[in-house]
Design an enzyme around this catalytic site. Structure first.
Site, PDB file in Angstrom:
ATOM      1  CG  HIS A   1      -1.959  -1.037   1.238  1.00  0.00           C
ATOM      2  ND1 HIS A   1      -3.010  -1.035   2.125  1.00  0.00           N
ATOM      3  CD2 HIS A   1      -2.117  -2.134   0.456  1.00  0.00           C
ATOM      4  CE1 HIS A   1      -3.787  -2.095   1.896  1.00  0.00           C
ATOM      5  NE2 HIS A   1      -3.258  -2.773   0.882  1.00  0.00           N
TER       6      HIS A   1
ATOM      7  CD  GLU B   1      -1.921   4.767   2.982  1.00  0.00           C
ATOM      8  OE1 GLU B   1      -1.658   3.893   2.138  1.00  0.00           O
ATOM      9  OE2 GLU B   1      -3.076   4.984   3.405  1.00  0.00           O
TER      10      GLU B   1
ATOM     11  CB  CYS C   1      -6.073   0.036   5.177  1.00  0.00           C
ATOM     12  SG  CYS C   1      -4.411  -0.682   5.155  1.00  0.00           S
TER      13      CYS C   1
HETATM   14 ZN    ZN Z   1      -3.162   0.457   3.540  1.00  0.00          ZN
END
Ligand code: ZN
Length: 175
Positions: A72, A74, A102
């Site tokens: 992801h 981040e 998330c």
């Molecule tokens: Zn994430």
């Protein structure tokens, strides 16, 4: 552009105001979500900026091109930073994400010691785009709930610039 319509029945979080500097970096993160999409990945981007405005990391979601489910935006940004930037610097830094982090990314942000987060579209609005396909659904725990469990403070601003942050998701997710 016309206002986006969202079908989620629960009350949506009100957008938060954001200043010019935060807006500029968030726009950069949203730009990286377009990069991700152009490369066949899910449309998410992130940048990290220190207290002096120096760009420390820029990253996009690369789960599709790498096959790594943890790729992801981040978390990729944290991976770039954690080995080479001092925790004292990260404590004063801001991570800008095109979308609400998330649960995994919120955890990575926590472990990195990054002290501030600004995100665009929130997870609740994003779920309208993600739809009901099991492989597209997220774990429904807000990043604020993760940050609230942290012993050090993690300031969190978002959702903000929602319409702009929504654009990369239009027409992306499979119904
Ligand atoms: Zn994430």
């Amino acid at each position: 552009m016309p206002a986006l319509m969202f079908a989620t029945p629960a009350p949506l979080e009100e957008p938060m105001p954001v200043g010019d500097t935060d807006g500029r970096y968030l726009r950069q993160a949203i730009g990286l979500s377009n990069t991700a999409r152009a490369r066949g990945n899910r449309p998410f981007g992130a940048v990290v900026v220190d207290a002096d405005g120096t760009l420390l990391a820029e990253a996009y979601c690369n789960t599709t091109e790498t096959g790594d489910c943890t790729g992801h935006a981040e978390t990729n940004a944290v991976r770039q930073l954690s080995p080479r930037v001092a925790r004292e610097v990260l404590a004063q830094a801001t991570l800008y994400s095109s979308a609400e982090p998330c649960v995994m990314c919120a955890g990575a942000i926590f472990w990195s010691g990054i002290g501030r987060v600004v995100f665009g579209i929130d997870a609740q609005r994003l779920r309208v785009f993600r739809g009901e396909r099991p492989e597209q659904r997220d774990a429904e725990l807000s990043c604020r709930d993760v940050f609230a469990a942290s012993p050090h403070e993690i300031e969190c601003i978002g959702p903000t610039m929602i319409e702009e942050a929504s654009l990369p998701h239009i027409g992306f997710w499979k119904a």
